[in-house]
Write a protein that holds these residues in place. Structure first.
Motif, PDB file in Angstrom:
ATOM      1  N   SER A 202     -11.779  14.724  -1.289  1.00 35.29           N
ATOM      2  CA  SER A 202     -12.762  13.778  -1.804  1.00 35.29           C
ATOM      3  C   SER A 202     -12.996  12.659  -0.787  1.00 35.29           C
ATOM      4  O   SER A 202     -12.114  12.344   0.023  1.00 35.29           O
ATOM      5  CB  SER A 202     -12.251  13.208  -3.133  1.00 35.29           C
ATOM      6  N   TYR A 203     -14.180  12.078  -0.837  1.00 29.67           N
ATOM      7  CA  TYR A 203     -14.498  10.982   0.084  1.00 29.67           C
ATOM      8  C   TYR A 203     -13.685   9.724  -0.254  1.00 29.67           C
ATOM      9  O   TYR A 203     -13.638   8.791   0.530  1.00 29.67           O
ATOM     10  CB  TYR A 203     -16.001  10.669   0.041  1.00 29.67           C
ATOM     11  N   ASP A 204     -13.064   9.718  -1.436  1.00 31.18           N
ATOM     12  CA  ASP A 204     -12.225   8.564  -1.812  1.00 31.18           C
ATOM     13  C   ASP A 204     -10.957   8.461  -0.979  1.00 31.18           C
ATOM     14  O   ASP A 204     -10.352   7.397  -0.904  1.00 31.18           O
ATOM     15  CB  ASP A 204     -11.765   8.686  -3.281  1.00 31.18           C
ATOM     16  N   ASN A 205     -10.535   9.577  -0.399  1.00 33.76           N
ATOM     17  CA  ASN A 205      -9.226   9.616   0.277  1.00 33.76           C
ATOM     18  C   ASN A 205      -9.307   8.913   1.632  1.00 33.76           C
ATOM     19  O   ASN A 205      -9.099   9.519   2.678  1.00 33.76           O
ATOM     20  CB  ASN A 205      -8.792  11.078   0.420  1.00 33.76           C
ATOM     21  N   ILE A 206      -9.616   7.634   1.599  1.00 39.75           N
ATOM     22  CA  ILE A 206      -9.845   6.898   2.843  1.00 39.75           C
ATOM     23  C   ILE A 206      -8.534   6.469   3.486  1.00 39.75           C
ATOM     24  O   ILE A 206      -7.519   6.290   2.815  1.00 39.75           O
ATOM     25  CB  ILE A 206     -10.727   5.642   2.616  1.00 39.75           C
ATOM     26  N   LYS A 207      -8.607   6.313   4.787  1.00 41.21           N
ATOM     27  CA  LYS A 207      -7.491   5.749   5.537  1.00 41.21           C
ATOM     28  C   LYS A 207      -7.798   4.269   5.675  1.00 41.21           C
ATOM     29  O   LYS A 207      -8.856   3.899   6.199  1.00 41.21           O
ATOM     30  CB  LYS A 207      -7.421   6.418   6.914  1.00 41.21           C
ATOM     31  N   ILE A 208      -6.928   3.429   5.182  1.00 48.49           N
ATOM     32  CA  ILE A 208      -7.220   1.989   5.181  1.00 48.49           C
ATOM     33  C   ILE A 208      -7.024   1.424   6.583  1.00 48.49           C
ATOM     34  O   ILE A 208      -5.907   1.278   7.054  1.00 48.49           O
ATOM     35  CB  ILE A 208      -6.330   1.256   4.161  1.00 48.49           C
TER      36      ILE A 208
ATOM     37  N   ASP B 166      -0.632  10.197   5.988  1.00 48.85           N
ATOM     38  CA  ASP B 166      -0.665   8.786   6.400  1.00 48.85           C
ATOM     39  C   ASP B 166      -0.244   7.865   5.260  1.00 48.85           C
ATOM     40  O   ASP B 166      -0.777   7.971   4.155  1.00 48.85           O
ATOM     41  CB  ASP B 166      -2.097   8.392   6.810  1.00 48.85           C
ATOM     42  N   ALA B 167       0.645   6.936   5.569  1.00 53.08           N
ATOM     43  CA  ALA B 167       1.086   5.965   4.557  1.00 53.08           C
ATOM     44  C   ALA B 167      -0.078   5.130   4.031  1.00 53.08           C
ATOM     45  O   ALA B 167      -0.030   4.622   2.911  1.00 53.08           O
ATOM     46  CB  ALA B 167       2.151   5.040   5.151  1.00 53.08           C
ATOM     47  N   VAL B 168      -1.132   4.992   4.841  1.00 56.33           N
ATOM     48  CA  VAL B 168      -2.267   4.158   4.437  1.00 56.33           C
ATOM     49  C   VAL B 168      -3.407   4.972   3.827  1.00 56.33           C
ATOM     50  O   VAL B 168      -4.560   4.564   3.867  1.00 56.33           O
ATOM     51  CB  VAL B 168      -2.788   3.281   5.601  1.00 56.33           C
ATOM     52  N   ARG B 169      -3.080   6.123   3.240  1.00 55.47           N
ATOM     53  CA  ARG B 169      -4.053   6.883   2.441  1.00 55.47           C
ATOM     54  C   ARG B 169      -3.527   6.992   1.014  1.00 55.47           C
ATOM     55  O   ARG B 169      -3.075   8.061   0.590  1.00 55.47           O
ATOM     56  CB  ARG B 169      -4.253   8.294   3.002  1.00 55.47           C
ATOM     57  N   PRO B 170      -3.585   5.900   0.256  1.00 55.19           N
ATOM     58  CA  PRO B 170      -2.982   5.903  -1.084  1.00 55.19           C
ATOM     59  C   PRO B 170      -3.846   6.589  -2.138  1.00 55.19           C
ATOM     60  O   PRO B 170      -3.396   6.760  -3.271  1.00 55.19           O
ATOM     61  CB  PRO B 170      -2.848   4.411  -1.396  1.00 55.19           C
ATOM     62  N   LEU B 171      -5.069   6.993  -1.791  1.00 52.13           N
ATOM     63  CA  LEU B 171      -5.984   7.490  -2.821  1.00 52.13           C
ATOM     64  C   LEU B 171      -6.017   9.015  -2.922  1.00 52.13           C
ATOM     65  O   LEU B 171      -6.869   9.581  -3.597  1.00 52.13           O
ATOM     66  CB  LEU B 171      -7.395   6.951  -2.564  1.00 52.13           C
ATOM     67  N   ILE B 172      -5.080   9.670  -2.273  1.00 50.25           N
ATOM     68  CA  ILE B 172      -4.999  11.126  -2.355  1.00 50.25           C
ATOM     69  C   ILE B 172      -4.728  11.536  -3.809  1.00 50.25           C
ATOM     70  O   ILE B 172      -4.040  10.827  -4.535  1.00 50.25           O
ATOM     71  CB  ILE B 172      -3.877  11.651  -1.418  1.00 50.25           C
ATOM     72  N   LYS B 173      -5.306  12.663  -4.221  1.00 48.17           N
ATOM     73  CA  LYS B 173      -5.090  13.124  -5.599  1.00 48.17           C
ATOM     74  C   LYS B 173      -4.082  14.269  -5.633  1.00 48.17           C
ATOM     75  O   LYS B 173      -3.988  15.047  -4.682  1.00 48.17           O
ATOM     76  CB  LYS B 173      -6.420  13.599  -6.193  1.00 48.17           C
ATOM     77  N   ASN B 174      -3.377  14.358  -6.766  1.00 49.12           N
ATOM     78  CA  ASN B 174      -2.349  15.392  -6.905  1.00 49.12           C
ATOM     79  C   ASN B 174      -2.870  16.797  -6.650  1.00 49.12           C
ATOM     80  O   ASN B 174      -2.219  17.598  -5.988  1.00 49.12           O
ATOM     81  CB  ASN B 174      -1.755  15.356  -8.318  1.00 49.12           C
TER      82      ASN B 174
ATOM     83  N   ILE C 288       0.814  -1.220   0.000  1.00 46.12           N
ATOM     84  CA  ILE C 288       0.000   0.000   0.000  1.00 46.12           C
ATOM     85  C   ILE C 288       0.845   1.266   0.000  1.00 46.12           C
ATOM     86  O   ILE C 288       0.592   2.205  -0.747  1.00 46.12           O
ATOM     87  CB  ILE C 288      -0.930   0.008   1.239  1.00 46.12           C
ATOM     88  N   PHE C 289       1.895   1.285   0.851  1.00 46.80           N
ATOM     89  CA  PHE C 289       2.600   2.555   1.024  1.00 46.80           C
ATOM     90  C   PHE C 289       3.319   3.015  -0.236  1.00 46.80           C
ATOM     91  O   PHE C 289       3.592   4.199  -0.405  1.00 46.80           O
ATOM     92  CB  PHE C 289       3.552   2.492   2.228  1.00 46.80           C
ATOM     93  N   PHE C 290       3.609   2.088  -1.154  1.00 52.30           N
ATOM     94  CA  PHE C 290       4.247   2.504  -2.411  1.00 52.30           C
ATOM     95  C   PHE C 290       3.309   3.356  -3.267  1.00 52.30           C
ATOM     96  O   PHE C 290       3.741   4.296  -3.924  1.00 52.30           O
ATOM     97  CB  PHE C 290       4.720   1.295  -3.219  1.00 52.30           C
ATOM     98  N   TYR C 291       2.026   3.013  -3.244  1.00 58.91           N
ATOM     99  CA  TYR C 291       1.045   3.822  -3.993  1.00 58.91           C
ATOM    100  C   TYR C 291       1.019   5.244  -3.428  1.00 58.91           C
ATOM    101  O   TYR C 291       0.902   6.225  -4.154  1.00 58.91           O
ATOM    102  CB  TYR C 291      -0.363   3.224  -3.870  1.00 58.91           C
ATOM    103  N   THR C 292       1.115   5.322  -2.098  1.00 61.07           N
ATOM    104  CA  THR C 292       1.065   6.625  -1.428  1.00 61.07           C
ATOM    105  C   THR C 292       2.324   7.430  -1.746  1.00 61.07           C
ATOM    106  O   THR C 292       2.261   8.617  -2.093  1.00 61.07           O
ATOM    107  CB  THR C 292       0.934   6.424   0.096  1.00 61.07           C
TER     108      THR C 292
END
Length: 233
Positions: A211-217, A111-119, A37-41
């Motif tokens: 956005s609501y997509d930016n979830i913490k896993i 957070d390393a576990v929020r990989p869905l943040i947008k640029n 996961i953290f690589f995506y972040t």
């Protein structure tokens, strides 16, 4: 030519205990597709020109594994230091602050576990931090919130039009953050949110709508959702 744009350092905590997931691997290291996961972040932040360094904060039990397994890739993702976290989140951040590059004047904590943040959300936080000294991504509360008493009976319905749910990244001017953390370093109070540390020091913090997509896993459901969404982005 306008002003030189300030260098940005990112502190990325991945030191939490992951108790809710019940997995035998800590959350940041759970695989989605080919990579943890953290690589995506990391990818989201390392792509930005202004980000000069990322300080990755891990649980002491994970540090040697992380270095052995990934130290080369981490360098490619602008990770300059792998720092050991403390007992609480605020201790982890305090540890990381000591390792910042001296040229940095804007710090993002994410957070390393929020990989869905947008640029564009990251960029908006940087911009707002430059203007206000501190800013975070947050999303308006869409659920109805009830305040209850000790008998689990509703005391009141909390009006939600002025309630926002804090996310990360949270951005701060360096001196502001360092001073705020110095003030709480010996307190027994627990802070799970960096903006709160800065608010407590008497500084206002701006909000950037996220956005609501930016979830913490944090749960298995989150993990399933992230798997779907990461394939989409």
């Amino acid at each position: 030519k306008g002003m030189m744009k300030a260098d940005v350092s990112v502190i990325m905590p991945a030191a939490g205990l992951s108790l809710r997931m019940g997995a035998n691997v800590r959350k940041p290291f759970i695989m989605i597709g080919e990579k943890p996961i953290f690589f995506y972040t990391l990818e989201k932040f390392s792509k930005l020109k202004r980000v000069k360094e990322i300080i990755f904060v891990v649980n002491e039990k994970d540090r040697s594994t992380v270095i052995e397994k990934w130290s080369d890739e981490l360098k490619a993702y602008k990770v300059t230091k792998i720092v050991t976290g403390g007992e609480r989140r605020q201790d982890s951040i305090y540890n990381a602050l000591a390792h910042l590059d001296s040229h940095t004047n804007i710090i993002l904590i994410h957070d390393a576990v929020r990989p869905l943040i947008k640029n564009d959300e990251i960029e908006a936080v940087i911009k707002s931090t430059e203007e206000k000294g501190a800013a975070i991504v947050a999303s308006p509360m869409k659920l109805t919130v009830k305040k209850v008493d000790s008998n689990l009976e509703i005391v009141e319905t909390v009006p939600r039009h002025d309630l926002w749910m804090a996310q990360t990244p949270q951005g701060f001017k360096r001196d502001l953050l360092v001073n705020a953390y110095d003030k709480i370093k010996d307190t027994i109070d627990e802070f799970t949110d960096d903006a709160e540390v800065v608010e407590k020091a008497g500084h206002t913090v701006g909000i950037v709508s996220g956005s609501y997509d930016n979830i913490k896993i944090t749960t298995r459901e989150d993990l399933k959702l992230a798997e779907l969404l990461l394939v989409k982005y």
